[in-house]
Write a protein that holds these residues in place. Structure first.
Motif, short mmCIF file in Angstrom:
data_model
loop_
_atom_site.label_atom_id
_atom_site.label_comp_id
_atom_site.label_asym_id
_atom_site.label_seq_id
_atom_site.Cartn_x
_atom_site.Cartn_y
_atom_site.Cartn_z
N ILE A 362 -16.69 -27.18 30.55
CA ILE A 362 -15.45 -26.97 31.31
C ILE A 362 -14.34 -27.91 30.82
N GLY A 363 -14.45 -28.32 29.57
CA GLY A 363 -13.47 -29.24 29.00
C GLY A 363 -12.05 -28.72 29.05
N SER A 364 -11.85 -27.41 28.83
CA SER A 364 -10.50 -26.85 28.84
C SER A 364 -9.90 -26.90 30.24
N LEU A 365 -10.74 -26.77 31.26
CA LEU A 365 -10.26 -26.89 32.63
C LEU A 365 -9.89 -28.33 32.94
N LEU A 366 -10.74 -29.27 32.53
CA LEU A 366 -10.44 -30.68 32.76
C LEU A 366 -9.17 -31.09 32.03
N ALA A 367 -8.92 -30.49 30.87
CA ALA A 367 -7.72 -30.81 30.11
C ALA A 367 -6.47 -30.18 30.73
N GLY A 368 -6.68 -29.37 31.76
CA GLY A 368 -5.56 -28.78 32.47
C GLY A 368 -4.83 -27.69 31.73
N LYS A 369 -5.51 -27.05 30.80
CA LYS A 369 -4.87 -25.97 30.05
C LYS A 369 -4.52 -24.83 31.01
N PRO A 370 -3.28 -24.39 31.01
CA PRO A 370 -2.83 -23.39 31.99
C PRO A 370 -3.57 -22.06 31.93
N ASP A 371 -4.08 -21.70 30.75
CA ASP A 371 -4.79 -20.43 30.62
C ASP A 371 -6.31 -20.59 30.71
N ALA A 372 -6.77 -21.80 31.08
CA ALA A 372 -8.21 -22.06 31.16
C ALA A 372 -8.84 -21.25 32.29
N LYS A 373 -10.01 -20.69 32.01
CA LYS A 373 -10.73 -19.90 32.99
C LYS A 373 -12.15 -20.43 33.15
N SER A 374 -12.78 -20.03 34.22
CA SER A 374 -14.19 -20.40 34.41
C SER A 374 -15.03 -19.79 33.30
N PRO A 375 -15.94 -20.58 32.71
CA PRO A 375 -16.81 -20.02 31.67
C PRO A 375 -17.97 -19.22 32.24
N HIS A 376 -18.06 -19.13 33.57
CA HIS A 376 -19.18 -18.45 34.20
C HIS A 376 -18.86 -17.00 34.51
N GLU A 377 -19.73 -16.12 34.07
CA GLU A 377 -19.59 -14.71 34.44
C GLU A 377 -19.91 -14.54 35.92
N ALA A 378 -20.85 -15.35 36.40
CA ALA A 378 -21.25 -15.27 37.80
C ALA A 378 -21.73 -16.64 38.27
N ILE A 379 -21.59 -16.88 39.56
CA ILE A 379 -22.14 -18.07 40.22
C ILE A 379 -23.27 -17.59 41.10
N TYR A 380 -24.44 -18.23 40.98
CA TYR A 380 -25.60 -17.82 41.77
C TYR A 380 -25.90 -18.85 42.85
N TYR A 381 -26.25 -18.34 44.03
CA TYR A 381 -26.55 -19.19 45.18
C TYR A 381 -28.06 -19.26 45.34
N LEU A 382 -28.66 -20.37 44.94
CA LEU A 382 -30.11 -20.53 45.01
C LEU A 382 -30.50 -21.29 46.26
N ARG A 383 -31.64 -20.93 46.81
CA ARG A 383 -32.22 -21.69 47.93
C ARG A 383 -33.73 -21.64 47.79
N GLY A 384 -34.35 -22.82 47.67
CA GLY A 384 -35.77 -22.86 47.43
C GLY A 384 -36.09 -22.21 46.09
N ARG A 385 -37.03 -21.30 46.09
CA ARG A 385 -37.38 -20.58 44.86
C ARG A 385 -36.66 -19.26 44.72
N GLY A 386 -35.85 -18.95 45.71
CA GLY A 386 -35.19 -17.65 45.70
C GLY A 386 -33.71 -17.73 45.35
N VAL A 387 -33.08 -16.57 45.29
CA VAL A 387 -31.65 -16.46 45.03
C VAL A 387 -31.04 -15.70 46.21
N ASP A 388 -30.17 -16.38 46.95
CA ASP A 388 -29.58 -15.78 48.15
C ASP A 388 -28.37 -14.92 47.85
N GLY A 389 -27.62 -15.27 46.79
CA GLY A 389 -26.38 -14.55 46.59
C GLY A 389 -25.78 -14.74 45.21
N ILE A 390 -24.66 -14.08 45.01
CA ILE A 390 -23.97 -14.10 43.72
C ILE A 390 -22.47 -13.99 43.98
#
Length: 479
Positions: A362-390
């Motif tokens: 996430i170096g480009s985000l920390l550098a404050g580049k105006p066009d910087a985007k999240s490098p993640h296609e998706a964020i996953y919500y894990l709990r225990g051994r399972g996945v609760d959400g996306i």
């Protein structure tokens, strides 16, 4: 004579190469609060807690509003150390004293990667990735440790620890007596040696601040990485005498205002040592707040232990004068796992390519580049051994098992039917205009929900295929 000249030339050349290779590499201080919520800092909307030093970090650096961690502490710390989802490395939940497993020595940790680049490394504060000595931070890349093995609420087994000759025994404990006990209260440890038991919890933040500044001062002429894992505001809540009664939110707020003071002291020390411009300082939390003990998730729903936004979305402020533009704000979704690849790259190192690293740079985000985007296609919500959400973009799909409301018992209704049951609740939210997760849009957009559910299930399947198990303590392994 020629030999001496040659050796001198080589030494000067090596020194020059080392100096050039370290040029531009930041010192790093990661400050991790314990159970601090999205609504617990004034720069995130708190009106009854004053945090001027952390607010100044945000003003002089960057503030992120979509920073994700796990819903409880050990998994977040495992992800921070390994750059991977906690379940992938076998740390799916909170580690308790009775647990015989911990972070595997086969993992390549963030401090190990930075140490390979010549950094001095220290953990000041809470570890919580395994209780026995084989799991402790000195075996995972840290040069120095001063803190607690787990949460300040947890006891430990005194017979598996070593004690300093001048160990301070408090509250009626004695060396002889404590070794006869099966368990004892939270200790203070320095380099795997118990130096105080039980630890004086009113002094945690004061002591950690002094140790952090001492380590920075000691290593001011080289690159350093300090991981400051505060015990507060995890229960039991404690603040030093100077801060008791200082906030408008009781002892909970007092502990956070002391954390803010601590942050200010560290920033002041860096400036006085001439390290301000070359040090990246990060302040964040390991999970959402304990809302029953004074914590607040602010505009978010839920708290610690939940995969609602309030349980996994926490403050994240980063300051690096001259590199991070002042006053930068981002709502791009990033995670605690991202620190390993990002900091490793900033240090000039290489991220391991022999294993799955879920974190992204996430170096480009920390550098404050105006066009910087999240490098993640998706964020996953894990709990225990399972996945609760996306989460994909602004959409969040969640299928979690919650308790159904209790049905009032009547004479005509069988007792079994009146008991609370667990039910799967399926929800779809658009976080851009419903950050509080109030409007379930699943009936309106079943196609989006179905697509996200399929993606979440595919990720869960992949996660199970490539596990890296936690280690098991030698003393408890079965023959």
């Amino acid at each position: 004579m020629r030999t001496i000249v040659a050796i001198t030339f080589v030494c000067l050349f090596v020194a020059q190469v080392c100096a050039e290779s370290s040029e531009g590499r930041p010192n790093v201080v990661v400050i991790l609060a314990d159970d601090l919520g999205y609504g617990d800092l004034s720069c995130y909307g708190a009106e009854d807690i004053s945090t001027p030093n952390i607010d100044r970090m945000a003003t002089e650096g960057a503030k992120f509003s979509s920073f994700y961690v796990s819903s409880v502490c050990s998994p977040t710390r495992a992800s921070l150390m390994t750059g991977s989802h906690s379940t992938r490395v076998g740390i799916g939940g909170v580690l308790f004293p009775r647990n015989n497993h911990g972070l595997n020595s086969d993992e390549i940790t963030l401090p190990e990667l930075l140490k390979n680049q010549g950094y001095a490394t220290a953990i000041i504060g809470k570890w919580h990735l395994g209780n026995e000595d084989m799991f402790q931070p000195l075996n995972h890349g840290f040069d120095y440790w001063y803190g607690t093995p787990s949460s300040n609420s947890q006891f430990y087994y005194p017979t598996i620890k070593k004690y300093a000759a001048d160990c301070v025994f408090r509250e009626g404990f004695t060396r002889e007596g404590i070794l006869k006990r099966e368990t004892a209260a939270c200790p203070l440890i320095e380099d795997n040696i118990v130096i105080e038991v039980p630890a004086d919890q009113t002094q945690f933040t004061q002591r950690y601040t002094r140790e952090t500044i001492r380590f920075i001062t000691q290593n001011k002429d080289k690159s350093f990485f300090v991981y400051l894992g505060h015990n507060m505001p995890h229960i039991p809540l404690h603040a030093s005498e100077k801060f008791v009664g200082s906030s408008k939110r009781g002892i909970y707020g007092d502990t956070i205002q002391e954390l803010d003071w601590s942050t200010g002291e560290i920033l002041r020390a860096l400036k006085e040592l001439g390290l301000d411009q070359n040090t990246l300082v990060i302040f964040t939390s390991d999970n959402g707040p304990n809302t029953g003990k004074g914590g607040s998730a602010g505009v978010l729903k839920g708290g610690k232990g939940s995969t609602l936004e309030g349980g996994v979305r926490v403050p994240f402020v980063a300051r690096w004068p001259g590199t991070i533009p002042a006053g930068t704000e981002f709502d791009e979704a990033i995670t605690g796992m991202d620190l390993l690849p990002t900091l490793t790259k900033l240090a000039g190192g290489e991220v391991p390519d022999d294993r799955v690293i879920d974190g992204k740079d996430i170096g480009s985000l920390l550098a404050g580049k105006p066009d910087a985007k999240s490098p993640h296609e998706a964020i996953y919500y894990l709990r225990g051994r399972g996945v609760d959400g996306i989460r994909v973009g602004d959409w969040k799909y969640r299928m979690a098992t919650d308790k159904a409301p209790k049905v009032k018992k009547s004479k005509k209704q069988p007792a079994a039917e009146s008991q609370s049951k667990k039910v799967s609740v399926e929800t779809l939210y658009n976080l851009s205009d419903d950050i509080g997760e109030q409007k379930n849009l699943i009936a309106k957009h079943p196609d989006i929900a179905a697509r996200m559910k399929k993606q979440m299930e595919a990720f869960h399947k992949e996660l199970r295929k490539k596990p890296r198990p936690a280690a098991v303590a030698e003393s408890t392994k079965q023959d």
